[in-house]
Design an enzyme around this catalytic site. Sequence first.
Site, PDB file in Angstrom:
ATOM      1  N   HIS A 160      49.302 -22.395 -11.502  1.00 52.04           N
ATOM      2  CA  HIS A 160      48.862 -22.092 -12.876  1.00 52.04           C
ATOM      3  C   HIS A 160      49.953 -21.419 -13.713  1.00 52.04           C
ATOM      4  O   HIS A 160      49.792 -21.267 -14.927  1.00 52.04           O
ATOM      5  CB  HIS A 160      47.622 -21.200 -12.860  1.00 52.04           C
ATOM      6  CG  HIS A 160      46.420 -21.854 -12.267  1.00 52.04           C
ATOM      7  ND1 HIS A 160      45.921 -23.051 -12.718  1.00 52.04           N
ATOM      8  CD2 HIS A 160      45.610 -21.490 -11.223  1.00 52.04           C
ATOM      9  CE1 HIS A 160      44.859 -23.404 -11.995  1.00 52.04           C
ATOM     10  NE2 HIS A 160      44.651 -22.475 -11.074  1.00 52.04           N
ATOM     11  N   ASP A 196      44.752 -29.011  -5.339  1.00 53.21           N
ATOM     12  CA  ASP A 196      43.910 -27.829  -5.560  1.00 53.21           C
ATOM     13  C   ASP A 196      42.731 -28.210  -6.464  1.00 53.21           C
ATOM     14  O   ASP A 196      42.844 -29.103  -7.309  1.00 53.21           O
ATOM     15  CB  ASP A 196      44.762 -26.731  -6.224  1.00 53.21           C
ATOM     16  CG  ASP A 196      44.042 -25.403  -6.369  1.00 53.21           C
ATOM     17  OD1 ASP A 196      44.260 -24.528  -5.515  1.00 53.21           O
ATOM     18  OD2 ASP A 196      43.260 -25.236  -7.332  1.00 53.21           O
ATOM     19  N   HIS A 198      41.576 -26.691  -8.943  1.00 48.02           N
ATOM     20  CA  HIS A 198      41.859 -26.435 -10.359  1.00 48.02           C
ATOM     21  C   HIS A 198      43.083 -27.229 -10.809  1.00 48.02           C
ATOM     22  O   HIS A 198      44.026 -27.422 -10.031  1.00 48.02           O
ATOM     23  CB  HIS A 198      42.143 -24.942 -10.588  1.00 48.02           C
ATOM     24  CG  HIS A 198      41.048 -24.033 -10.119  1.00 48.02           C
ATOM     25  ND1 HIS A 198      41.041 -23.474  -8.860  1.00 48.02           N
ATOM     26  CD2 HIS A 198      39.937 -23.589 -10.749  1.00 48.02           C
ATOM     27  CE1 HIS A 198      39.962 -22.712  -8.727  1.00 48.02           C
ATOM     28  NE2 HIS A 198      39.268 -22.758  -9.850  1.00 48.02           N
ATOM     29  N   ASP A 285      40.351 -25.172  -2.170  1.00 45.90           N
ATOM     30  CA  ASP A 285      39.160 -24.701  -2.891  1.00 45.90           C
ATOM     31  C   ASP A 285      38.272 -25.861  -3.334  1.00 45.90           C
ATOM     32  O   ASP A 285      37.277 -25.658  -4.045  1.00 45.90           O
ATOM     33  CB  ASP A 285      39.531 -23.788  -4.074  1.00 45.90           C
ATOM     34  CG  ASP A 285      40.781 -24.201  -4.821  1.00 45.90           C
ATOM     35  OD1 ASP A 285      41.319 -25.297  -4.551  1.00 45.90           O
ATOM     36  OD2 ASP A 285      41.224 -23.429  -5.694  1.00 45.90           O
TER      37      ASP A 285
HETATM   38  N1  Q9C Z   1      37.140 -15.023 -12.054  1.00 46.88           N
HETATM   39  C1  Q9C Z   1      43.945 -21.024  -7.914  1.00 46.88           C
HETATM   40  O1  Q9C Z   1      43.140 -21.639  -7.243  1.00 46.88           O
HETATM   41  N2  Q9C Z   1      39.241 -17.906 -12.597  1.00 46.88           N
HETATM   42  N3  Q9C Z   1      43.576 -20.310  -8.979  1.00 46.88           N
HETATM   43  C2  Q9C Z   1      38.016 -18.244 -11.983  1.00 46.88           C
HETATM   44  C3  Q9C Z   1      36.617 -16.241 -11.534  1.00 46.88           C
HETATM   45  C4  Q9C Z   1      40.452 -18.522 -12.270  1.00 46.88           C
HETATM   46  C5  Q9C Z   1      42.192 -20.233  -9.394  1.00 46.88           C
HETATM   47  C6  Q9C Z   1      36.890 -17.390 -12.459  1.00 46.88           C
HETATM   48  C7  Q9C Z   1      40.580 -19.340 -11.039  1.00 46.88           C
HETATM   49  C8  Q9C Z   1      42.024 -19.529 -10.688  1.00 46.88           C
HETATM   50  C9  Q9C Z   1      45.383 -21.010  -7.538  1.00 46.88           C
HETATM   51 ZN    ZN Z   2      42.434 -23.487  -7.311  1.00 45.07          ZN
END
Ligand code: Q9C
Ligand code: ZN
Length: 342
Positions: A160, A196, A198, A285
């Site tokens: 990210h 991933d 995301h 994930d």
């Molecule tokens: N606070 C990676 O998997 N926010 N990043 C989710 C919960 C961001 C995930 C809401 C998720 C980022 C590397």
């Molecule tokens: Zn992720």
Amino acid sequence: MKIIHSPRHLGHSGHVELMNGQVVPAFEKPERVAMILNAIGERPFGTLIEPAAHGLEPLLKVHDAAYVRFLTNAWSLWTADGRDFPALPSFWRAPGMRTDIEPETIDGKLGHFSFDAGCCMVAGTWDAVQAAADIALTGVDLVAGGEKSAFALCRPPGHHAHAGTMGGYCFINNAAVAAQSFRDRGAARVAILDVDYHHGNGTQAIFYDRPDVLVCNIHADPLQEFPYFLGYADEIGSGAGEGFNANFPLRWGTDYSGWSTALDAACARIDAFGADVVVVSLGVDTYKDDPISQFQLDSPDYLKIGARIAALSRPTLFVMEGGYAVEAIGVNVANTLEGFLQ
Ligand code: Q9C
Ligand code: ZN
């Protein structure tokens, strides 16, 4: 397959994040790596090695100098203000506001260099971040040196992070640093396969106008999911990079049958591109019980993912990204590597 790991990730702990408007312990926590090491240790995968120090130069090839300087200074600026608790940004710009100003004070700098409150910092954060980049670069050393594959057990994750912006638990974009390093070491064409859950917004943005690094992303539809404002199917690259970015957004609830169709399409793109090396941004994930995600992959599916990536028949560096179901993260990562090695 060599697994590159450093205990220095342990310095990035005790931090928090915002979840549904509440401050909660961070999902991106040290136990993730402990569980991966446990699962790998139970299988005949090869040896654990420590990273070699590579300095800041390879990071500065994909990140802005002012941003890297900020990362190295942020904790001392935060604590100089008398704050003995984790650092979190809470101010950001709106479109139309100045982007060319780095404020003098820490709260302004935190907002300037972030896009969310996902990158909480503590005393050991920068050391962990630099160790993770060294882990990725040591993986490049191995694969560029002739090993067929390697696993960079990076933590915190990276995909990210933009050239000048942290977010989504990511500070330095380990996969982007690795891809650039492969280029600098003579690989003409580098493919990044980001599996991933995301979208890897930072990786996409870093290489968006370049034809030498193909970026393929399989992820939750940003209409429904973080990072919301990038990762749509019509983002295909720009200028000389047009045609060298491919997004495969999938709806919440996607299972392996839908997900693997996108993986096949991404792999076809990598074959057509003729990649000399593949960097896999390995997030697990996508797992059905991930606490912040909405796909339905099950542990045996990761064996098939690994096998499909192996069928590309290219030198491959796995770089760890997300995965927050701590009880299953180890098995899911180990299954991916086992599927690849079989
Ligand atoms: N606070 C990676 O998997 N926010 N990043 C989710 C919960 C961001 C995930 C809401 C998720 C980022 C590397
Ligand atoms: Zn992720």
